[in-house]
Write an enzyme that holds these catalytic residues in place. Sequence first.
Site, PDB file in Angstrom:
ATOM      1  N   GLU A 154     -46.339 -11.619   2.327  1.00  0.00           N
ATOM      2  CA  GLU A 154     -45.509 -11.915   1.150  1.00  0.00           C
ATOM      3  C   GLU A 154     -45.975 -11.099  -0.055  1.00  0.00           C
ATOM      4  O   GLU A 154     -45.155 -10.602  -0.835  1.00  0.00           O
ATOM      5  CB  GLU A 154     -45.542 -13.417   0.813  1.00  0.00           C
ATOM      6  N   ARG A 158     -43.171  -8.490  -1.483  1.00  0.00           N
ATOM      7  CA  ARG A 158     -42.582  -8.860  -2.782  1.00  0.00           C
ATOM      8  C   ARG A 158     -43.293  -8.154  -3.935  1.00  0.00           C
ATOM      9  O   ARG A 158     -42.648  -7.542  -4.790  1.00  0.00           O
ATOM     10  CB  ARG A 158     -42.646 -10.378  -2.996  1.00  0.00           C
ATOM     11  N   ASP A 295     -38.263 -11.453  13.015  1.00  0.00           N
ATOM     12  CA  ASP A 295     -37.203 -10.616  12.425  1.00  0.00           C
ATOM     13  C   ASP A 295     -37.594  -9.207  11.983  1.00  0.00           C
ATOM     14  O   ASP A 295     -37.138  -8.199  12.517  1.00  0.00           O
ATOM     15  CB  ASP A 295     -36.532 -11.369  11.265  1.00  0.00           C
ATOM     16  N   GLU A 464     -29.778 -12.269   3.788  1.00  0.00           N
ATOM     17  CA  GLU A 464     -29.578 -11.392   4.957  1.00  0.00           C
ATOM     18  C   GLU A 464     -28.117 -11.025   5.209  1.00  0.00           C
ATOM     19  O   GLU A 464     -27.812  -9.877   5.565  1.00  0.00           O
ATOM     20  CB  GLU A 464     -30.195 -12.029   6.216  1.00  0.00           C
ATOM     21  N   THR A 552     -37.996  -4.941   3.195  1.00  0.00           N
ATOM     22  CA  THR A 552     -37.383  -6.191   3.656  1.00  0.00           C
ATOM     23  C   THR A 552     -37.137  -7.167   2.515  1.00  0.00           C
ATOM     24  O   THR A 552     -36.477  -8.187   2.697  1.00  0.00           O
ATOM     25  CB  THR A 552     -38.230  -6.836   4.775  1.00  0.00           C
TER      26      THR A 552
HETATM   27  C1  DMJ Z   1     -37.392 -12.400   2.221  1.00  0.00           C
HETATM   28  O1  DMJ Z   1     -38.604 -12.676   1.631  1.00  0.00           O
HETATM   29  C2  DMJ Z   1     -37.462 -11.208   3.124  1.00  0.00           C
HETATM   30  O2  DMJ Z   1     -36.176 -10.719   3.315  1.00  0.00           O
HETATM   31  C3  DMJ Z   1     -38.110 -11.521   4.451  1.00  0.00           C
HETATM   32  O3  DMJ Z   1     -38.106 -10.447   5.340  1.00  0.00           O
HETATM   33  C4  DMJ Z   1     -37.403 -12.683   5.109  1.00  0.00           C
HETATM   34  N1  DMJ Z   1     -37.211 -13.787   4.255  1.00  0.00           N
HETATM   35  C5  DMJ Z   1     -36.884 -13.644   2.867  1.00  0.00           C
HETATM   36  C6  DMJ Z   1     -35.454 -13.871   2.498  1.00  0.00           C
HETATM   37  O4  DMJ Z   1     -34.749 -14.691   3.291  1.00  0.00           O
END
Ligand code: DMJ
Length: 575
Positions: A154, A158, A295, A464, A552
């Site tokens: 995270e 982020r 994922d 998503e 992501t």
């Molecule tokens: C985000 O923090 C990122 O997209 C991660 O890969 C998956 N979950 C969340 C959003 O749903």
Amino acid sequence: MVSEQKQQLKCYSNRSWYIRLRQSWSLIPLCTSLAALAMGWYLPMSRFEDPLENSLDFFRSIDKDSAWVSHREEVKGAFVTSWDAYTKYAWGQDRFHPISKTGSQMSPDGLGWMIVDSLGTLMIMNLTTSLSEAREWLQHSLTYDKNQDVNTFEMTIRMLGGLLSAHYLSTALSDVSSHNDHIYLAKAVDLADRLLGAYKSKSGIPYASVNLGTKEGLRSHADGGASSTAEATTVQLEMKYLAFLTENEIYWRKAERVMEVVDSHRMQDGLLPIFVHPDTGNFHYKEIRLGSRGDSYYEYLIKQYLQTSGQEPVYREMWEEALAGIQQHLLATTKHSNLQFIAELPQGIGRPQSHKMDHLVCFLPGSIAIGATEGLTEAEARRLPSWNSKKEQQMQLARELMKTCWAMYAVTNSGLAPEIAWFNANDDDGIRSSSRPKSGDDKSAWKKDLIIKPRDAHNLQRPETVESLFLMYRVTNDPIYRKWGWKIFQAFQKHTVVGDGEGYTSLQDVTTVPAPQRDNMESFWLAETLKYLYLLFSPREFLPLTEVVFNTEAHPLPRFKQTRFQTGWKRRIPS
Ligand code: DMJ
């Protein structure tokens, strides 16, 4: 050194797309007025002539574009409302609770969760005053020198991703550009050096957590100390871009070693179990899924290939293998409407599927589309000699999965998707079917096929589906994806605004109206969901997919032709 890095980055962050875009959009009001004039004067004289028809088509398309301009502004308005509420009631705090008007921290004086994750959206939406307040806070109040355990993944996607993207965008977007501003890169380097401690495991697989102060990696307290596969394999875009900028190889090698370890097992058909142990590098349990914990492993395979502009074929190979494996073992079809969805394998390959799909899986159609065309439009890609029937079929799959993700919104009373959907699967489908019938558009059939259990009915403002809608629109040019995105945005407007209008929040249950609300706004609402919606309604020349790749967490990073660092490993030949 830093000015050299800036020079180098500039070479790769071609700004011509941005200048072209600003020029063409500033012409829209002028063109619309000219259209009105031209139609009044020209229409009676030559309405049967082709040139007029052509010009009317042109003006009609401008009209349509101006509708999208206003939709884009509405998305920006939702961002401003969310951001203003956050700054008024929770400035500098990591979490925001828009109903109780409070904030809370993940660390005593905060990690910059909301602010750093929002930097890129502030830049993309050209909110310069808010951006300079955010930058000011970053400069004077944010430090990562603290005795605090954080989640490695995270913090990487982020915070590190947010800082690196802010660095890139501040050079690439002329409205916010400041070529001598090194604050974002300096913070990114400081943070990454602290995160490096997570990679000091026996195998090179990062520990789930790391202490920012001591730089010590920490095993997960659960799952026998194993790390999530998706978490361990979703740090590469960020670390590689940082290596590219700083010319410091360590970030590249640490991130890439993870890929070598997970691939060394040569798991069947490219599908990996969702836990991997940092001590041994071995997978734990057999469960395979593309939802939580699985994922973004798949997402980062194709995105790593795109990031280095095709210079690392190993990632294309791994992606193709995994995508074929997904189709062979996870793809399933519903009974009444032939919707295609991605099931789970709780006990691994060859064992029964669980007909459940997390909303998280909806990243997949967009990733398939950019994998097939490498960021070009489908029409452009089809003209290349490299286009083939496999890519054609992948685009068809992307379209089908996109429709299923849309159906997850369309069937609920609120028009918003649940966190998890269960599907009424076609019993004959098995794991063998390769040619599947096209799905229908009958919403009542969709309703028979989609089951939402009460415990899965919440909506966390996740991105998503709109992420994939944005990518699918860019690739196919099909306006349906904008229309679906607009409907989703309208549902967010209707159900997630808090009572007094100050902010947007998560929902407890998407199946009932009025939808009961939860008191929490996720940082990815600002970083991802609203950014992707804004980009969906923006001209395609803005942040073109041939020049950027989104991490992501929706932080755009440049695609580059790296020459300094080569892929440091080769795939093992399966025994
Ligand atoms: C985000 O923090 C990122 O997209 C991660 O890969 C998956 N979950 C969340 C959003 O749903």
